[in-house]
Design an enzyme around this catalytic site. Structure first.
Site, PDB file in Angstrom:
ATOM      1  N   ALA A  61       0.841  -1.194   0.000  1.00 45.60           N
ATOM      2  CA  ALA A  61       0.000   0.000   0.000  1.00 45.60           C
ATOM      3  C   ALA A  61       0.876   1.243   0.000  1.00 45.60           C
ATOM      4  O   ALA A  61       2.021   1.195   0.443  1.00 45.60           O
ATOM      5  CB  ALA A  61      -0.892  -0.001   1.235  1.00 45.60           C
ATOM      6  N   GLY A 100       0.762  -5.165   0.990  1.00 48.59           N
ATOM      7  CA  GLY A 100      -0.340  -5.245   0.020  1.00 48.59           C
ATOM      8  C   GLY A 100       0.094  -5.854  -1.292  1.00 48.59           C
ATOM      9  O   GLY A 100      -0.718  -6.453  -2.011  1.00 48.59           O
ATOM     10  N   GLU A 103      -0.273  -9.416  -0.703  1.00 50.32           N
ATOM     11  CA  GLU A 103      -1.707  -9.715  -0.605  1.00 50.32           C
ATOM     12  C   GLU A 103      -2.338  -9.769  -1.997  1.00 50.32           C
ATOM     13  O   GLU A 103      -3.207 -10.609  -2.271  1.00 50.32           O
ATOM     14  CB  GLU A 103      -2.389  -8.676   0.283  1.00 50.32           C
ATOM     15  CG  GLU A 103      -2.016  -8.815   1.756  1.00 50.32           C
ATOM     16  CD  GLU A 103      -2.540  -7.679   2.599  1.00 50.32           C
ATOM     17  OE1 GLU A 103      -3.365  -7.954   3.496  1.00 50.32           O
ATOM     18  OE2 GLU A 103      -2.150  -6.524   2.342  1.00 50.32           O
ATOM     19  N   GLU A 123       3.916  -5.347   7.583  1.00 48.35           N
ATOM     20  CA  GLU A 123       3.030  -4.335   8.178  1.00 48.35           C
ATOM     21  C   GLU A 123       3.284  -4.138   9.682  1.00 48.35           C
ATOM     22  O   GLU A 123       3.193  -3.018  10.188  1.00 48.35           O
ATOM     23  CB  GLU A 123       1.560  -4.731   7.961  1.00 48.35           C
ATOM     24  CG  GLU A 123       1.047  -4.529   6.539  1.00 48.35           C
ATOM     25  CD  GLU A 123       1.325  -5.691   5.617  1.00 48.35           C
ATOM     26  OE1 GLU A 123       0.744  -5.723   4.521  1.00 48.35           O
ATOM     27  OE2 GLU A 123       2.153  -6.557   5.958  1.00 48.35           O
TER      28      GLU A 123
HETATM   29  N1  T1G Z   1       4.538   3.444   0.132  1.00 47.87           N
HETATM   30  C1  T1G Z   1       4.991   4.672  -0.215  1.00 47.87           C
HETATM   31  N2  T1G Z   1       6.305   4.957  -0.517  1.00 47.87           N
HETATM   32  C2  T1G Z   1       7.155   3.940  -0.457  1.00 47.87           C
HETATM   33  C3  T1G Z   1       6.755   2.625  -0.083  1.00 47.87           C
HETATM   34  C4  T1G Z   1       5.375   2.392   0.206  1.00 47.87           C
HETATM   35  N3  T1G Z   1       4.902   1.195   0.543  1.00 47.87           N
HETATM   36  N4  T1G Z   1       7.852   1.839  -0.094  1.00 47.87           N
HETATM   37  C5  T1G Z   1       8.880   2.634  -0.468  1.00 47.87           C
HETATM   38  N5  T1G Z   1       8.480   3.887  -0.686  1.00 47.87           N
HETATM   39  C6  T1G Z   1       9.296   5.024  -1.125  1.00 47.87           C
HETATM   40  C7  T1G Z   1      10.350   5.430  -0.094  1.00 47.87           C
HETATM   41  O1  T1G Z   1       9.834   6.318   0.841  1.00 47.87           O
HETATM   42  C8  T1G Z   1      11.405   6.084  -0.981  1.00 47.87           C
HETATM   43  O2  T1G Z   1      10.970   7.385  -1.268  1.00 47.87           O
HETATM   44  C9  T1G Z   1      11.341   5.257  -2.259  1.00 47.87           C
HETATM   45  O3  T1G Z   1      10.054   4.619  -2.255  1.00 47.87           O
HETATM   46  C10 T1G Z   1      12.384   4.171  -2.335  1.00 47.87           C
HETATM   47  O4  T1G Z   1      12.298   3.421  -1.153  1.00 47.87           O
HETATM   48  C11 T1G Z   1      -3.020  -3.164   3.109  1.00 47.87           C
HETATM   49  C12 T1G Z   1      -1.523  -1.462   4.522  1.00 47.87           C
HETATM   50  C13 T1G Z   1      10.490  -1.820  -0.801  1.00 47.87           C
HETATM   51  C14 T1G Z   1      12.333  -2.763   0.551  1.00 47.87           C
HETATM   52  O5  T1G Z   1       6.276  -1.908   4.539  1.00 47.87           O
HETATM   53  O6  T1G Z   1      10.525  -1.685   2.869  1.00 47.87           O
HETATM   54  O7  T1G Z   1       0.792  -2.760   2.393  1.00 47.87           O
HETATM   55  O8  T1G Z   1      12.762   8.624  -0.050  1.00 47.87           O
HETATM   56  O9  T1G Z   1      14.569   4.107  -0.278  1.00 47.87           O
HETATM   57  O10 T1G Z   1      16.015   0.783   0.006  1.00 47.87           O
HETATM   58  O11 T1G Z   1      -1.713  -4.757   4.050  1.00 47.87           O
HETATM   59  O12 T1G Z   1      11.135   0.739   0.524  1.00 47.87           O
HETATM   60  O13 T1G Z   1      12.925   8.231  -2.492  1.00 47.87           O
HETATM   61  O14 T1G Z   1      11.161   9.785  -1.578  1.00 47.87           O
HETATM   62  O15 T1G Z   1      13.206   2.334   0.894  1.00 47.87           O
HETATM   63  O16 T1G Z   1      15.336  -0.082  -2.279  1.00 47.87           O
HETATM   64  C15 T1G Z   1       3.816  -2.515   3.513  1.00 47.87           C
HETATM   65  C16 T1G Z   1       7.991  -0.556   2.636  1.00 47.87           C
HETATM   66  C17 T1G Z   1       3.026  -1.261   3.381  1.00 47.87           C
HETATM   67  C18 T1G Z   1       7.419  -1.924   2.467  1.00 47.87           C
HETATM   68  C19 T1G Z   1      12.762  -0.860  -1.037  1.00 47.87           C
HETATM   69  N6  T1G Z   1       5.041  -2.379   2.758  1.00 47.87           N
HETATM   70  N7  T1G Z   1       9.115  -0.310   1.751  1.00 47.87           N
HETATM   71  O17 T1G Z   1      13.858  -0.425  -0.299  1.00 47.87           O
HETATM   72  O18 T1G Z   1      14.206   1.885  -1.378  1.00 47.87           O
HETATM   73  S1  T1G Z   1       1.550  -1.363   4.364  1.00 47.87           S
HETATM   74  C20 T1G Z   1       6.192  -2.075   3.354  1.00 47.87           C
HETATM   75  C21 T1G Z   1      10.315  -0.896   1.987  1.00 47.87           C
HETATM   76  C22 T1G Z   1       0.505  -2.354   3.457  1.00 47.87           C
HETATM   77  C23 T1G Z   1      -1.632  -3.603   3.337  1.00 47.87           C
HETATM   78  C24 T1G Z   1      -0.799  -2.666   4.139  1.00 47.87           C
HETATM   79  C25 T1G Z   1      11.438  -0.500   1.084  1.00 47.87           C
HETATM   80  C26 T1G Z   1      11.710  -1.509  -0.056  1.00 47.87           C
HETATM   81  P1  T1G Z   1      12.020   8.565  -1.346  1.00 47.87           P
HETATM   82  P2  T1G Z   1      13.620   2.961  -0.360  1.00 47.87           P
HETATM   83  P3  T1G Z   1      14.962   0.521  -1.006  1.00 47.87           P
END
Ligand code: T1G
Length: 705
Positions: A61, A100, A103, A123
Site C-alpha cells: 500500500a 499489500g 496480498e 506491516e
Molecule cells: N509506500 C509509499 N512509498 C514507499 C513505499 C510504500 N509502501 N515503499 C517505499 N516507498 C518510497 C520510499 O519512501 C522512498 O521514497 C522510495 O520509495 C524508495 O524506497 C493493506 C496497509 C520496498 C524494501 O512496509 O521496505 O501494504 O525517499 O529508499 O532501500 O496490508 O522501501 O525516495 O522519496 O526504501 O530499495 C507494507 C515498505 C506497506 C514496504 C525498497 N510495505 N518499503 O527499499 O528503497 S503497508 C512495506 C520498503 C501495506 C496492506 C498494508 C522499502 C523496499 P524517497 P527505499 P529501497
C-alpha cells in the site's frame, strides 16, 4: 506513461504495474488494476499475468496515503476483483512483493517468482497488520504456523523458502526472463487445465493446532513484542480465520486494521519509516556528489569494537585488514571474530561456508606499512584522544592519497584529531555502537573540513553494510552520547531525590525501553563511566552530587554485572537481577551526605525527568546545528539506545505531547530542582511560543535549504 499497462499477447493477458519507484498501490494504481482486469475479462485472453515494472513487483500500500481519506477501489476491492476473475490470474514476482503487494499475489490463483525475489508481510513494522486479506489468505495457503511467523516477524522470506512452504507455486531461475517464464507457466496451467484456485475457499489445515495454540502465541508475543498492540491483533485475526467464514474473517481483519492504523504506535512507526529514508540525505551536499570507491578497509585495533566493525565489511564481501600492535592481541581479536561467526552458525543464521567466506576476507597485520593501499581506515583504539592522534599521524604518513581516515571515537573532538594530519578533508567520524556487528546505527560525524565526497561516501557505505546512517556535527558525545549524558544525569538525580534503582529502570522499561539506565550501567560497567568522568573538565562533570552515587558504587567495588553487584545484585547462576538493600543504603547515604530529602516520586515523574531532559537537549542539538533534523535524533535513540520503535523516538514522543506542554514541564522542573540542569532550550521555547512541533521545524529547515 500510465501506472498500469495491459496488453494481450496470444492468449495470455499481461498486466504491468508501473508506479515507480516501488509500485506502491496508490489510488491511481489500484484503479488502473481494476480497469485492466475488466478489460482482460472481456478480451480473448485465457489467462492473465500480473508483473511489476522496475526494481520490484510491489512494495504494498502507499504509506503516504495512510493519513488521507481512503478512496475506492480499496485494496480489498482489488484483491476481490483478482480472485473472482473467471480466468487464471498468475502473479509473476521479482524483487520485493511486500505487504499489500504480497496480498495482491495471494489473491491471484497461482504465483511464480524469480529465485532472487523476497516475499513478506512487513506491516507489523509499521504498527499495523495486513489489511487486504493477508491474515485470512496466508493461513489458508501456507498454514497457521508459517502465517504466524511471516506476519508477526514482518521479515521477508526468500523465493526458495516461499516455494518450500507453498507461498509460491513455481520458481524461475535467476538467469531466466521472468515474463517469458511466467507466460510459459501460464500456458502450462492452461494446458494442464488446472483449476481457478481461490484461496478464500481453501480450508485451513488444523493439524498441530491445539486448543491453546493461540494463547501460547499471544504469550510469546507479549515477550517478543512487549507493549505493541498490532501483534496481538494479528493473532486475533488468525484465530478468526480458523473459526469463521472468509467474509467474516475479512470484516474482522478490517476492523483490526483500522484500529491499528489510527493508533499512536502506527503513527510513530510510520514516522520512523520516512525518517530512515530522510536520514541518508545531507543538507547542502548534492546527492550527485561523487563517491570514493571503497574496495578495501583497514581497522586499527582488534578489540571488541574493532572486531565487530570488521565483520560488517566482511559480511558484504569487502576485504578487511585488522591491525594490532602485537601478534598476541591480533590473534585474540581474530579468535573473537571466529567465535562470533560460530555463534551465528550455531543459531542457523549463517552456513559454515558463509562463515568460511567471511573469515577469508579478514586478515591481520602488525605493520602500518601494509595499509598503504586501502581505501578506508577506521581507527578503533582506546578512547583516549592523544592515543588517537598518534594513530592518525601514522596513518597520514602511510595511507595513499584519497584514502578516507575515520575514527570510531564515541566522544572525542574529530576536528582535533583531523588537525594532526595534512589531510583533514579526508577525516571523518564513523561511530559504531556496541556490538558493532549487530547494532544498526552509525553516527557519521562530519568535521569542519571534511570533504563532501567523504561525507556522501560514508553515508552510502553505511547502507552498504546494512547500517542506518545519521549525520552529526562535532560536539562532545555527538548526538547520541550528548543526549545520553543528560538522561543518565537525571537517572542519578532521581535516585538522590528518593527513587530506588528499580523505580528508575521500570519507569523506562514500562515505557517500552529495552533496558533502564541503571541496569544498562551495570551491564556496561560502572567503572567505564567512572573513568570517563575522570577525564572530564569540571563544567562537564557538573556539581559533585550528580554522580556521587555512581562514584560511591565504584569506590565500593560495585562495578555492575562484572562484580555481580552494582545498582542491583546478580544471581551468580542465572545472572538474574535482584534488588539489593546494600545498594539502596549507599544511595541513601549520598542523599544524606548532600542534605537532599528523599521523597516519593511517581513513575510518570521519573519518566518525564529522563525523557524531557533528553528532549530538551535534543532541541539544543538541533539549535546548535549538530543534528540535521529531529527525526534523525529519533533514529539515533531507536537504533542506538534501545528506545521502543512504537514510541517513535524522544522527539516524536515530545510532538505527541506537544512542545508547549514539554516547555512547561521543563520550566516546572526548573522551578522545582533549579535551572542548573533545567534551562529550557531556546528552540523548544520558540516552538512552544509558536505552537509548532519538532516535525514542523524539520519541514521548515528542509524547505529553507
Ligand atoms: N509506500 C509509499 N512509498 C514507499 C513505499 C510504500 N509502501 N515503499 C517505499 N516507498 C518510497 C520510499 O519512501 C522512498 O521514497 C522510495 O520509495 C524508495 O524506497 C493493506 C496497509 C520496498 C524494501 O512496509 O521496505 O501494504 O525517499 O529508499 O532501500 O496490508 O522501501 O525516495 O522519496 O526504501 O530499495 C507494507 C515498505 C506497506 C514496504 C525498497 N510495505 N518499503 O527499499 O528503497 S503497508 C512495506 C520498503 C501495506 C496492506 C498494508 C522499502 C523496499 P524517497 P527505499 P529501497
Amino acid at each position: 506513461m500510465s501506472v498500469v499497462e495491459y496488453e494481450c499477447v496470444g492468449d495470455i493477458g499481461l498486466l504491468t504495474l508501473n508506479n515507480a519507484p516501488v509500485n506502491a498501490l496508490s489510488h491511481s494504481l489500484r484503479s488502473g488494476i481494476v480497469d485492466a482486469l475488466r478489460m482482460a475479462s472481456l478480451d480473448q485472453s485465457k489467462a492473465i499475468i500480473i508483473v511489476g515494472n522496475g526494481a520490484m513487483f510491489c512494495a504494498g500500500a502507499d504509506i503516504k496515503e495512510f493519513s488521507q481519506t481512503p478512496q475506492a477501489p480499496s485494496l480489498v476491492d482489488v484483491t476481490e476483483c483478482i480472485e473472482n476473475m473467471q480466468k487464471p490470474v498468475i502473479a509473476a514476482i521479482h524483487g520485493n512483493a511486500l505487504g499489500g503487494g504480497l496480498e495482491l499475489a495471494l489473491a491471484c490463483h497461482y504465483r511464480c517468482a524469480l529465485a532472487s525475489a523476497k516475499l513478506g508481510l512487513p506491516e507489523v513494522k509499521l504498527g499495523i497488520l495486513p489489511g487486504a486479506g493477508g491474515t485470512q489468505r496466508a493461513p489458508r495457503i501456507i498454514g497457521l504456523e508459517h502465517a504466524f511467523t511471516l506476519i508477526t516477524s514482518g521479515n521477508p522470506c526468500k523465493a526458495e523458502k516461499a516455494l518450500s512452504i507453498g507461498l509460491i507455486d513455481h520458481l524461475v531461475e535467476h538467469d531466466q526472463d521472468l515474463v517469458a517464464a511466467a507466460q510459459k507457466y501460464a500456458q502450462q496451467v492452461l494446458n494442464e487445465g488446472l483449476p481457478i484456485r481461490r484461496s478464500s475457499q481453501s480450508p485451513i489445515d488444523k493439524q498441530n493446532i491445539d486448543s491453546d495454540w493461540f494463547d501460547k502465541k499471544r504469550a510469546e508475543l507479549s515477550k517478543r513484542a512487549r507493549g505493541q498492540i498490532a501483534p496481538q491483533h494479528i493473532v486475533d485475526c488468525l484465530e478468526k480465520a480458523l473459526n469463521a467464514e472468509f467474509v467474516e474473517g475479512m470484516q474482522f481483519e478490517r476492523e483490526a486494521f483500522l484500529n491499528c492504523v489510527t493508533s499512536e504506535q502506527a503513527k510513530a512507526m510510520r514516522h520512523l519509516f520516512f525518517a530512515q529514508r530522510l536520514a541518508a540525505k545531507v543538507k547542502g551536499v548534492s546527492p550527485d556528489t561523487s563517491k570514493r570507491p571503497i574496495k578495501s578497509v583497514a581497522i586499527i585495533g582488534a578489540g571488541t569494537m574493532g572486531g565487530g566493525i570488521a565483520m560488517n565489511f566482511a559480511n558484504v564481501g569487502i576485504p578487511v585488514t585488522l591491525l594490532e600492535l602485537s601478534a598476541e592481541s591480533l590473534t585474540k581479536g581474530l579468535q573473537l571474530i571466529e567465535k562470533n561467526y560460530a555463534i551465528s552458525v550455531s543459531k542457523g543464521r549463517l552456513s559454515e561456508s558463509q562463515k568460511a567466506q567471511r573469515l577469508a576476507l579478514i586478515s591481520g597485520s602488525t605493520s602500518y606499512q601494509e595499509l598503504n593501499q586501502v581505501d578506508l581506515v577506521i581507527e578503533a583504539v582506546f578512547e583516549d584522544v592523544e592515543i588517537k592522534k598518534q594513530v592518525f599521524r601514522k596513518l597520514d604518513e602511510v595511507c595513499k592519497v584519497g584514502a578516507i581516515l575515520a575514527t570510531n571515537t564515541s566522544y572525542q573532538d574529530v576536528d582535533a584529531i583531523a588537525q594532526v594530519t595534512k589531510r583533514p578533508q579526508d577525516v571523518i567520524g564513523l561511530h559504531f555502537f556496541s556490538p558493532a556487528n549487530v547494532m544498526k546505527l552509525l553516527e557519521v560525524v562530519r568535521g569542519a573540513q571534511t570533504a563532501d565526497d567523504v561525507i556522501t561516501t560514508s553515508m552510502a557505505l553505511a547502507t552498504t553494510i546494512a547500517k542506518i546512517p545519521v549525520l552529526s556535527g562535532v560536539c562532545y558525545g555527538f548526538i547520541g552520547n550528548r543526549l545520553l549524558s543528560v538522561y543518565l544525569r537525571q537517572s542519578q538525580l532521581c535516585l538522590l531525590h528518593g527513587a530506588t534503582p528499580e523505580q528508575v529502570d521500570s519507569a523506562m522499561t514500562n515505557w517500552g525501553a529495552a533496558m533502564g539506565p541503571l541496569a544498562m550501567n551495570d551491564l556496561a560497567g560502572i567503572d567505564i563511566g567512572f573513568k570517563a568522568r575522570q577525564g572530564l573538565s569540571d563544567d562537564k562533570k557538573g556539581s559533585p552530587e550528580v554522580y556521587a552515587i555512581a562514584d560511591a558504587m565504584y569506590h565500593a567495588g560495585r562495578l555492575g554485572q562484572k562484580t555481580a553487584v552494582g545498582y542491583y545484585r546478580y544471581d551468580p547462576e542465572t545472572r538474574a537481577r535482584i534488588n539489593d538493600p546494600d545498594a539502596l543504603a549507599i544511595i541513601e547515604a549520598q542523599s544524606a551526605k548532600f542534605g537532599i530529602p528523599r521523597n516519593a516520586q511517581t513513575e510518570q515523574e521519573i519518566l518525564n525527568r529522563m525523557i524531557i531532559a533528553l528532549v530538551n537537549e535534543g532541541a539544543n542539538v538541533l539549535h546548535d546545528g549538530i543534528a540535521q533534523r529531529s527525526s534523525d535524533i529519533d533514529l539515533v535513540y531507536i537504533f542506538g539506545y534501545g528506545f521502543p520503535a512504537y514510541r517513535g523516538g524522544p522527539m516524536h514522543y515530545a510532538d505527541s505531547i506537544g512542545t508547549k506542554k514539554v516547555f512547561e514541564m521543563v520550566c516546572d522542573f526548573a522551578s522545582k530542582f533549579g535551572n542548573t540542569y533545567w534551562t529550557p532550550s531556546p528552540l523548544l521555547k520558540e516552538l512552544a511560543e509558536k505552537n509548532l512541533s519538532f516535525s514542523d521545524w524539520d519541514a521548515q529547515q528542509s524547505n529553507s535549504k
